[in-house]
Design a protein around this motif. Structure first.
Motif, mmCIF file in Angstrom:
data_model
loop_
_atom_site.group_PDB
_atom_site.id
_atom_site.type_symbol
_atom_site.label_atom_id
_atom_site.label_comp_id
_atom_site.label_asym_id
_atom_site.label_seq_id
_atom_site.Cartn_x
_atom_site.Cartn_y
_atom_site.Cartn_z
ATOM 1 N N LEU A 1 0.826 -1.200 0.000
ATOM 2 C CA LEU A 1 0.000 0.000 0.000
ATOM 3 C C LEU A 1 0.868 1.261 0.000
ATOM 4 N N THR A 2 1.953 1.256 0.758
ATOM 5 C CA THR A 2 2.830 2.424 0.816
ATOM 6 C C THR A 2 3.498 2.677 -0.533
ATOM 7 N N ARG A 3 3.936 1.613 -1.193
ATOM 8 C CA ARG A 3 4.517 1.778 -2.523
ATOM 9 C C ARG A 3 3.513 2.381 -3.500
ATOM 10 N N HIS A 4 2.284 1.911 -3.409
ATOM 11 C CA HIS A 4 1.234 2.449 -4.285
ATOM 12 C C HIS A 4 1.030 3.941 -4.017
ATOM 13 N N LEU A 5 0.965 4.313 -2.744
ATOM 14 C CA LEU A 5 0.781 5.723 -2.397
ATOM 15 C C LEU A 5 1.956 6.563 -2.883
ATOM 16 N N ALA A 6 3.172 6.036 -2.728
ATOM 17 C CA ALA A 6 4.357 6.777 -3.156
ATOM 18 C C ALA A 6 4.339 7.012 -4.661
ATOM 19 N N GLU A 7 3.941 6.000 -5.411
ATOM 20 C CA GLU A 7 3.888 6.134 -6.873
ATOM 21 C C GLU A 7 2.870 7.189 -7.293
ATOM 22 N N HIS A 8 1.702 7.190 -6.636
ATOM 23 C CA HIS A 8 0.668 8.146 -7.009
ATOM 24 C C HIS A 8 1.014 9.559 -6.549
ATOM 25 N N ALA A 9 1.577 9.688 -5.356
ATOM 26 C CA ALA A 9 1.944 11.014 -4.862
ATOM 27 C C ALA A 9 3.066 11.627 -5.689
ATOM 28 N N ALA A 10 3.946 10.783 -6.212
ATOM 29 C CA ALA A 10 5.081 11.281 -6.992
ATOM 30 C C ALA A 10 4.636 11.985 -8.266
ATOM 31 N N THR A 11 3.483 11.631 -8.798
ATOM 32 C CA THR A 11 3.012 12.274 -10.034
ATOM 33 C C THR A 11 2.671 13.741 -9.808
ATOM 34 N N PRO B 1 9.413 12.677 -6.470
ATOM 35 C CA PRO B 1 9.826 11.400 -5.877
ATOM 36 C C PRO B 1 9.988 11.431 -4.359
ATOM 37 N N ALA B 2 10.095 12.614 -3.774
ATOM 38 C CA ALA B 2 10.244 12.699 -2.321
ATOM 39 C C ALA B 2 8.934 13.115 -1.650
ATOM 40 N N ALA B 3 7.811 12.812 -2.269
ATOM 41 C CA ALA B 3 6.509 13.202 -1.725
ATOM 42 C C ALA B 3 6.355 12.742 -0.278
ATOM 43 N N ARG B 4 5.753 13.603 0.524
ATOM 44 C CA ARG B 4 5.570 13.301 1.945
ATOM 45 C C ARG B 4 4.386 12.342 2.130
ATOM 46 N N ILE B 5 4.628 11.255 2.897
ATOM 47 C CA ILE B 5 3.587 10.281 3.210
ATOM 48 C C ILE B 5 3.545 10.111 4.726
ATOM 49 N N ASP B 6 2.356 10.230 5.292
ATOM 50 C CA ASP B 6 2.188 10.074 6.736
ATOM 51 C C ASP B 6 1.333 8.843 7.050
ATOM 52 N N PHE B 7 1.635 8.236 8.179
ATOM 53 C CA PHE B 7 0.915 7.055 8.679
ATOM 54 C C PHE B 7 0.034 7.500 9.840
ATOM 55 N N LEU B 8 -1.232 7.079 9.820
ATOM 56 C CA LEU B 8 -2.187 7.545 10.821
ATOM 57 C C LEU B 8 -3.032 6.381 11.341
ATOM 58 N N GLY B 9 -3.061 6.205 12.678
ATOM 59 C CA GLY B 9 -3.956 5.222 13.281
ATOM 60 C C GLY B 9 -3.220 4.073 13.951
ATOM 61 N N GLY B 10 -3.975 3.302 14.713
ATOM 62 C CA GLY B 10 -3.395 2.170 15.438
ATOM 63 C C GLY B 10 -2.857 2.576 16.792
ATOM 64 N N VAL B 11 -2.299 1.610 17.501
ATOM 65 C CA VAL B 11 -1.796 1.857 18.854
ATOM 66 C C VAL B 11 -0.385 1.302 18.982
ATOM 67 N N ALA C 1 8.957 0.328 2.783
ATOM 68 C CA ALA C 1 8.743 0.934 1.472
ATOM 69 C C ALA C 1 9.419 2.296 1.355
ATOM 70 N N LEU C 2 9.344 3.110 2.417
ATOM 71 C CA LEU C 2 9.935 4.450 2.337
ATOM 72 C C LEU C 2 11.454 4.396 2.472
ATOM 73 N N THR C 3 11.958 3.435 3.225
ATOM 74 C CA THR C 3 13.410 3.263 3.302
ATOM 75 C C THR C 3 13.956 2.842 1.945
ATOM 76 N N GLU C 4 13.222 1.982 1.276
ATOM 77 C CA GLU C 4 13.608 1.558 -0.071
ATOM 78 C C GLU C 4 13.598 2.742 -1.034
ATOM 79 N N ARG C 5 12.605 3.614 -0.884
ATOM 80 C CA ARG C 5 12.497 4.771 -1.781
ATOM 81 C C ARG C 5 13.546 5.828 -1.486
ATOM 82 N N ASP C 6 13.751 6.145 -0.201
ATOM 83 C CA ASP C 6 14.562 7.296 0.189
ATOM 84 C C ASP C 6 15.980 6.945 0.629
#
Length: 375
Positions: free
Chosen positions: A188-198, A202-212, A228-233
């Motif tokens: 899911l993170t890879r998918h978000l990174a690909e879409h945000a990059a458009t 390529p360094a689009a900001r992605i935040d994780f929200l929710g859980g404990v 996924a973000l370590t692989e990207r960045d």
């Protein structure tokens, strides 16, 4: 001498004007087994002689159909069966748990069992109380779904001689069947990174929200997000990109509002950890006068078909409930007592297609994966 039905009633196997009572020979003929097999099933020694459970059930059902009316309590003792299958879930509000319950009921009925599903309300005292109640009804096994610390309940079952299995959250005292949260989150993170990059590069900001914090599912999903973000960045994301704000809608609504205020905009992409948290995000978006969410790629680790009707696209990870329940039943039938099986989730991108093997880019696999026993 042929054994006769306890009620003395004639059944469909009668002959000569209906005077003959059904015998074990009639049952043997109907089930294509031997009279000895029928006798061992009806007197409760079938397990000792390695007669399969399917055969025992088939013989018992034929006995009933032929008018060999075995007293049900006596039958339960002889077959070591009550005909009841138990499951404890947190609640029915979440589609995932409701789907688990529905699949469990369906699979239990196909096995000739009567399912009993009870909510534990995510409260350890209530969970133990309902488990004790189900055990008092002599359930043949118990599924514990979404129980954070199932080991005391697993040991309770073991002491009663009743097998148990953990679903969704694992435990060390019984076999466990869980979603591969890390692989699903990575996909899911890879998918978000690909879409945000458009839109944001390529360094689009992605935040994780929710859980404990320190919770199995959240920890696995955070790990996949970081992978996924370590692989990207080339480096893991900053810790302030991960907000474990809980699962309740009001908590995620407050968290996304705070993030919006801090940045002065929404992030380029948002990974929402659960449908309940996603509900809070949607509520916040509805409160905005303009529509800044058009510039934010949204993903949710959970699934609901109604998300397709939202005014913005959402990529989702759908847990493979059917496979989880099937594997859980198989582990019960196999007499397993420990170890965790990871079930790859399904990936549902923005176009609504359901794709198997979420996370397969990181871990080549298309089926369940067995891990070593926990601990």
């Amino acid at each position: 001498m042929a054994e006769k039905g306890e009620s003395g009633k004639s059944g469909p196997g009668k002959a000569g004007g209906g005077s003959r009572k059904s015998t074990i020979y009639d049952i043997a003929t109907a089930t294509q087994t031997s009279p000895a097999t029928v006798s061992m099933v009806l007197n409760g020694t079938w397990q000792r002689y390695r007669i399969s459970e399917d055969t025992a059930l088939r013989v018992a059902e034929a006995a009933r159909a032929l008018g060999y009316a075995v007293n049900m309590k006596a039958r339960a003792l002889r077959l070591s069966r009550s005909g009841l299958a138990g499951m404890v879930i947190p609640h029915y509000r979440n589609r995932f748990f409701a789907d688990l319950a529905e699949e469990f009921e369906s699979r239990a009925r196909t096995r000739g069992l009567c399912p009993m599903v009870v909510s534990g309300l995510r409260d350890p005292v209530t969970e133990r109380s309902v488990a004790e109640t189900l055990l008092s009804h002599q359930v043949e096994f118990l599924f514990f779904a979404g129980v954070a610390h199932p080991e005391p309940l697993n040991r309770l079952c073991s002491a009663a001689g009743v097998p148990s299995v953990n679903v969704d959250l694992p435990g060390e005292a019984a076999p466990s069947v869980v979603t591969d949260n890390r692989a699903g989150a990575y996909r899911l993170t890879r998918h978000l990174a690909e879409h945000a990059a458009t839109r944001a590069g390529p360094a689009a900001r992605i935040d994780f929200l929710g859980g404990v914090p320190d919770e199995f599912a959240t920890d696995g999903r955070v790990a996949g997000f970081r992978d996924a973000l370590t692989e990207r960045d080339g480096a893991p994301p900053p810790e302030d990109r991960i907000r474990r704000c809980g699962y309740w809608p009001e908590e995620s609504q407050a968290a996304v509002a705070a993030l919006h205020a801090e940045l002065g905009r929404l992030p380029d992409a948002l990974f929402v950890n659960s449908l309940s948290a996603f509900e809070g995000v949607v509520q916040y978006f509805r409160s905005l006068d303009d529509e800044p969410w058009h510039d934010c790629a949204i993903g949710c680790f959970d699934w609901d078909p109604f998300a397709a009707f939202l005014p913005f696209p959402v990529a989702m990870v759908r847990q493979d409930v059917a496979t989880m329940i099937d594997v859980a039943f198989a582990r019960i039938a196999g007499g397993e007592t420990t170890g965790t099986t990871l079930i790859p989730p399904l990936f549902v991108p923005n176009d609504g297609r359901v794709m198997r093997g979420a996370g397969s880019e990181r871990r080549p696999q298309a089926s369940v994966r067995q891990s070593a026993p926990a601990g």
